[in-house]
Enzyme design. Structure first.
Site, PDB file in Angstrom:
ATOM      1  N   ASP A   1       7.542  -8.516  11.441  1.00 17.98           N
ATOM      2  CA  ASP A   1       7.188  -7.829  12.683  1.00 17.98           C
ATOM      3  C   ASP A   1       5.757  -8.127  13.130  1.00 17.98           C
ATOM      4  O   ASP A   1       5.473  -8.212  14.317  1.00 17.98           O
ATOM      5  CB  ASP A   1       7.354  -6.313  12.506  1.00 17.98           C
TER       6      ASP A   1
ATOM      7  N   HIS B   1      45.430 -11.796   9.106  1.00 15.54           N
ATOM      8  CA  HIS B   1      46.058 -10.747   9.894  1.00 15.54           C
ATOM      9  C   HIS B   1      46.447  -9.598   8.969  1.00 15.54           C
ATOM     10  O   HIS B   1      46.920  -9.849   7.856  1.00 15.54           O
ATOM     11  CB  HIS B   1      47.322 -11.274  10.570  1.00 15.54           C
TER      12      HIS B   1
ATOM     13  N   TYR C   1      17.594   0.690  21.026  1.00 12.49           N
ATOM     14  CA  TYR C   1      18.594   0.756  19.969  1.00 12.49           C
ATOM     15  C   TYR C   1      18.291   1.828  18.940  1.00 12.49           C
ATOM     16  O   TYR C   1      19.197   2.495  18.441  1.00 12.49           O
ATOM     17  CB  TYR C   1      18.801  -0.612  19.322  1.00 12.49           C
TER      18      TYR C   1
ATOM     19  N   GLU D   1      15.270   8.053  29.501  1.00 13.13           N
ATOM     20  CA  GLU D   1      14.939   6.619  29.475  1.00 13.13           C
ATOM     21  C   GLU D   1      14.296   6.218  30.800  1.00 13.13           C
ATOM     22  O   GLU D   1      14.788   6.556  31.868  1.00 13.13           O
ATOM     23  CB  GLU D   1      16.231   5.812  29.209  1.00 13.13           C
TER      24      GLU D   1
ATOM     25  N   GLY E   1      15.835   5.006  25.269  1.00 15.86           N
ATOM     26  CA  GLY E   1      17.249   4.687  25.093  1.00 15.86           C
ATOM     27  C   GLY E   1      17.453   3.301  24.532  1.00 15.86           C
ATOM     28  O   GLY E   1      18.464   2.655  24.800  1.00 15.86           O
TER      29      GLY E   1
ATOM     30  N   VAL F   1      10.211   4.711  21.456  1.00 12.08           N
ATOM     31  CA  VAL F   1       9.962   3.830  22.594  1.00 12.08           C
ATOM     32  C   VAL F   1       9.526   2.433  22.161  1.00 12.08           C
ATOM     33  O   VAL F   1       9.128   1.624  22.989  1.00 12.08           O
ATOM     34  CB  VAL F   1       8.889   4.420  23.527  1.00 12.08           C
TER      35      VAL F   1
ATOM     36  N   LYS G   1       0.819  -1.205   0.000  1.00 14.85           N
ATOM     37  CA  LYS G   1       0.000   0.000   0.000  1.00 14.85           C
ATOM     38  C   LYS G   1       0.854   1.257   0.000  1.00 14.85           C
ATOM     39  O   LYS G   1       0.349   2.350  -0.225  1.00 14.85           O
ATOM     40  CB  LYS G   1      -0.938   0.010   1.206  1.00 14.85           C
ATOM     41  N   ASP G   2       2.161   1.124   0.247  1.00 13.39           N
ATOM     42  CA  ASP G   2       2.951   2.325   0.459  1.00 13.39           C
ATOM     43  C   ASP G   2       4.213   2.333  -0.405  1.00 13.39           C
ATOM     44  O   ASP G   2       4.259   2.974  -1.437  1.00 13.39           O
ATOM     45  CB  ASP G   2       3.283   2.403   1.953  1.00 13.39           C
TER      46      ASP G   2
END
Lengths: 529, 475
Positions: B319, B451, B189, B209, B187, B277, B40-41
């Site tokens: 999510d 190294h 990430y 925080e 506070g 938050v 939709k976006d």
């Protein structure tokens, strides 16, 4: 102080599993290295399994009567410093974290160990393979360092399970069940409204005991199903766990809902006609296992015999040659020798004579003392004469081996046969006494009968079956005038010779049989052997 | 332009073209399924448009500016002038390139793309309302659906993202100018990453925080490294306070009001306030209940280890399906969803999902911490390598932080790692592989590392856990 796990060792040639017949120790017992801890019935023998550790028995992972694959953990010991307290605490309250231990599934490494560090380590590709094959990774013994599971381990486990499907009932994730059918069922689940009926029927007393847990893990789909069926997930009995919590799967919910909905009659034993039956008679078959007839476990010696027979008969094309030896002379010879044998404590049967006669035949036709190696595409003619002798025992057929028949006298053979046979019946033969034969004899005539079609003791090439030595009518030239024939009674020995037709043809089998018969009919010839 | 309602059918309908949805769509198409992807976006979702990618662009740019201006020790004297508008433009270019790539990839794989907002009609149909001037809508019948609608920043009472001076993370990534004073509420990430960006760009930053430290789930010694560096950058911290609202100040700016749990109030002058938050799942407008799907009390769709919701032919990934709210977790879930639908035995069977925080220095973690492992009952072996003992770290001028590796003491299996320091987000990948493969400390330690590189620190930490480190004292 550490806990050492002990796996069922390979106790004999090619033995893949054994039935744990009895435990000789209990948790808390102190054991020394080499002290027997269990009796295990393997392919053909009952063997004692010795401990590899000095220590204290921590836990037994296998119940008596259970069949255990070689390499599975059966017992653990606390060894080293005697700080028992911490060990108890450790094994008592920590559970594997990421396995799905099914407590009823003792082959699961996770469930057995009681040590959280036994989480299954396997790379992602192997985990995927396990899902494809429907293998529960936690039940696989890893062959890598520290028990890391690789692809081969999973495949071998899957193969092993294929031949023993009842072993794995807790595989998760399940093999893929898919597509529209699946979807439809998910949809109809929501619509099905039998819920109300199920709820009322689930009252205590009418169905299975509600488990009444505080917390139950399950998938969202299962929760939804439970909801639709009016079942409280916390009441559904299960023996599966996840992360140490009870885990309920869809089938548990369905089973519980069904059982709850069913009226009392299933739960109660079928009532007798009169009033007396129910209390006094033992309850008839458990409704859950109420199948017609009796169920006998197919395992241990029985299954080994079955597998061997299957392998032989499905691999080697059998042909059986029948003939009859007239053995009046043999009967007489045995009668004369019997008292002499008895003097040295030997019971002389016909078998040693037959063994010597067979020996004569094999010397002339070594192809019958051979083994076909399919993969190498070669037939190996054996230069040793080790005869298997089939013995019927309570547990089933056993075939102890008399080695070097060509180097032993009649009495010696008789004594050895009698010793091996009686020890076969006691189940006290060592595994090495059951292997290495090059030709086999089966004396079914000891019980009765004339002819049979014996199955070759694969990978040998031939087996000789002996009928009963009895007086039977035979046709002979009439004595005296030589003008006709008469039927007379004579002792005869019916012979049934099965051969692997891949290796040898029927003509050779018949010629071999003739040599054997010749030696049985004229036992003096056996002096050559 | 489509007016009215037309009806089409698809085997797999994917709602949302973020890193969960577009990956699922492409994989499903690769499996030969007929796939329709509704967005939709903006293709790429929050990650590409308003999250991971734009923030990393600004973190890199602001870091470069700051570093150039603070490298006197290396003999570099510079006073970089930052043109934020140009920086944002550059960032937009990066985003456009990536989102355009997503669209092209979808098309190239045969995914049918539809722009619009989807809502369920029932468990086999969605209606897609086309935005903009095409007022039409269409119905799409599906055999399987994958909900991948993602998440958005949480608003808190007293602050509305509609106000110009109240930023969410998206606004902070598209700012026109650097505010003189920035108050960051939260506070975590996201708050810490953006606080660092603006501190480096010259703002006076205050982080407020509720808890007693930043970066809540991380271990104290990890947090300490980041917090100390933030303090060195001039960021101020107020712990134990929550932002409650704002008021206009006499200087033309604003006052951010905070309150402790005990009720003590404070105010902080600000020109902008960033509220960071947390994020909440986006399910409104989807009409999930019409498909028979309920969300949990936080609004997430519950799924099983094959990403199926309670309605088995409707999957949820990313999510919207709950923690961890990480793009790479979403992509993995998208792949599992697509393969499950294709009838393959896929499952979310990963041992560990790595996570990275792009603060200064970075944090990279994967698997278990020492405490996790102990709680899980392992006999734990831990090894550490501080970056101040790494030659390569010294040559970058960034020596804060350490690599810590956690393993099972009995067999040596690697269980987890916490890295805080330069390039921690990259370094963590090696340990992730070790965990998935069931590698041991020995395996990691015996693997030859180049190294001089930062990756040697991982090897050294593994050696340290075995008591065999060369460049650190073994504990």
């Amino acid at each position: 102080m550490t806990v050492k796990e002990f796996r069922l060792p390979d106790v004999g040639e090619g033995v893949a599993e054994g039935e744990l017949v009895s435990w000789l120790v209990a948790p808390g017992d102190r054991v020394e290295e080499d002290q027997p801890v269990a009796e295990v019935e393997t392919d053909k023998a009952l063997v004692e399994v010795p401990s590899s550790y000095d220590g204290v028995v921590e836990e037994l992972f296998v119940e008596e009567g259970e069949v255990v694959p070689v390499g599975d953990v059966i017992i653990s010991f606390r060894v080293g410093g005697a700080d028992g307290a911490s060990a108890d605490a450790e094994s008592g309250d920590t559970k594997p974290t990421d396995a799905e231990p099914d407590d009823s599934e003792p082959t699961s490494v996770e469930a057995e160990s009681g040590s959280p560090s036994r989480r299954t380590f396997a790379p992602p590709s192997v985990r995927r393979l396990a899902r494809e094959l429907g293998v529960d990774l936690s039940a696989v013994d890893g062959s890598g360092p520290g028990g890391r599971v690789d692809e081969r381990d999973v495949r071998e486990h899957a193969d092993a399970e294929g031949s023993d499907p009842d072993e794995d009932d807790a595989t998760d994730p399940k093999p893929v069940e898919m597509d529209t059918g699946d979807r439809k069922s998910a949809v109809s689940k929501r619509g099905s409204a039998e819920g109300a009926g199920a709820t009322t029927a689930a009252e205590p007393g009418s169905g299975p005991e509600p488990a009444g847990r505080d917390r139950t893990l399950s998938t969202p789909a299962t929760r939804k199903l439970a909801n639709d069926l009016g079942v409280d997930l916390d009441d559904v009995p299960t023996d599966e766990t996840r992360e140490g919590e009870a885990f309920v799967a869809e089938e548990h919910v369905r089973a519980y809902a069904e059982a709850s909905a069913r009226p009392d009659d299933e739960a109660a034993p079928p009532a007798g006609e009169g009033g007396s039956g129910v209390e006094t008679e033992p309850t008839p078959a458990d409704p859950a296992t109420d199948a017609p007839g009796e169920t006998i476990p197919y395992r241990g010696v029985r299954r080994t015999i079955g597998e061997r027979m299957e392998q032989s008969k499905f691999t080697a094309p059998h042909v059986t040659h029948h003939d009859t030896a007239e053995v009046d002379a043999l009967v007489a010879a045995r009668e004369r020798l019997k008292p002499r044998a008895a003097e040295v404590g030997v019971k002389l049967t016909y078998l040693p004579f037959v063994m010597k006669a067979v020996l004569a035949g094999l010397r002339e036709y070594p192809i019958l003392n051979s083994e076909l190696r399919e993969e190498a595409e070669e037939i190996v003619l054996k230069d040793e004469y080790h005869f298997g002798v089939a013995v019927a025992t309570d547990a089933g057929l056993m075939v102890p081996v008399i080695e070097d028949v060509d180097e032993k006298g009649l009495f010696e053979l008789a004594a050895e046969v009698s010793d091996l046979a009686s020890r076969a019946r006691d189940r006290s033969l060592a595994p090495e006494e059951l292997r290495g034969s090059t030709f086999t004899l089966t004396n079914f005539g000891a019980i009765g009968g004339e002819y049979a079609t014996p199955i070759i003791n694969y990978p040998e090439t031939a087996v000789l079956g002996l009928g009963a030595v009895e007086k039977r009518p035979v046709v002979r030239e009439r004595s005296g005038d030589g003008t006709g024939h008469e039927v007379v009674p004579a002792s005869t020995l019916p012979l049934s010779l099965s051969i692997d037709h891949r290796v040898v043809d029927g003509a050779v089998a018949a010629e071999f049989a003739n040599v054997v018969m010749d030696h049985l009919e004229e036992p003096l010839l056996l002096l050559n052997e | 332009m489509v007016v009215g309602d037309i009806s089409t059918g698809t085997e797999v309908l994917v709602i949302g073209a973020g890193p969960g949805g577009y990956v699922a769509a492409i994989r499903a198409a690769q499996k030969g399924l007929d796939v329709t992807l509704v967005e939709k976006d903006a293709y790429g979702g929050a990650c590409l448009n308003r999250g991971c990618i734009p923030s990393k662009a600004l973190i890199t740019a602001s870091g470069l500016a700051h570093e150039a201006g603070t490298a006197e020790e290396m003999g570099i004297h510079a006073d970089p002038a930052v043109d934020l508008a140009r920086m944002i433009e550059w960032k937009e270019g990066v985003v456009d390139r990536l989102t355009g790539g997503v669209e092209k990839l979808c098309k190239a794989n045969g995914v049918n793309l539809i722009e619009g907002a989807a809502s369920f009609v029932d468990d086999q149909t969605v209606r897609v309302a086309h935005g903009g001037d095409g007022q039409g809508s269409e119905s799409i019948e599906f055999e399987h659906a994958i909900v991948a609608t993602g998440s958005r920043p949480v608003e808190i009472p007293g602050f509305s993202f509609a106000d110009e001076h109240v930023w969410n993370s998206a606004a902070a990534l598209s700012a026109e100018s650097v505010p003189d004073r920035l108050v960051v509420g939260g506070g975590g990430y996201i708050g810490m990453e953006l606080a660092t960006v603006y501190a480096k760009l010259g703002a006076d930053v205050t982080v407020v925080e509720m808890l007693e430290d930043v970066l809540d789930p991380y271990e104290d010694d990890v947090k300490r490294v980041v917090r100390k560096r933030a303090e060195d950058l001039g960021i101020e911290f107020s712990f134990g306070e929550g932002a409650t609202g704002w008021s206009e100040a006499s200087d033309g700016g604003y006052l951010v009001h905070t309150e402790t749990e005990a009720g003590e109030e404070s105010t902080y002058p600000a020109d902008r306030v960033l509220v960071a938050v947390g994020r909440e799942p986006v399910t409104d407008g989807l009409d999930l209940e019409r498909a028979g799907i309920e969300t949990d009390d936080r609004g997430f769709i519950e799924t099983d280890d094959r990403t199926r919701s309670a309605v088995e032919h409707v999957h949820a990934v990313g999510d919207v399906a709950g923690e961890p709210m990480l793009a790479h977790a979403a992509s993995k879930e998208g792949i599992v969803a697509a393969e499950t639908i294709a009838g393959e035995p896929a499952a979310l069977d990963q041992r560990a999902i790595p996570a990275a925080v792009f603060t200064d220095p970075e944090i990279g973690t994967v698997g278990m911490t020492e405490t996790d492992a102990e709680e899980a009952g392992f006999d734990v072996a831990v090894g550490e390598m501080p970056f101040n003992a790494s030659g390569r770290a010294l040559t970058t001028g960034h020596t804060d932080g350490f690599v810590r590796i956690v393993a099972d003491a009995d067999e040596g299996f690697v269980l987890g790692a916490q890295i805080v320091g330069p390039e921690a987000s990259e370094l963590i990948a090696e340990v992730g592989l070790a965990i998935e493969m069931g590698a041991t400390l020995e395996d990691v330690a015996a693997t030859v590392h180049t190294h001089p590189t930062l990756s040697e620190a991982v090897m050294e930490a593994a050696e340290n856990a075995q008591g065999q480190a060369i460049h650190t004292l073994n504990r």
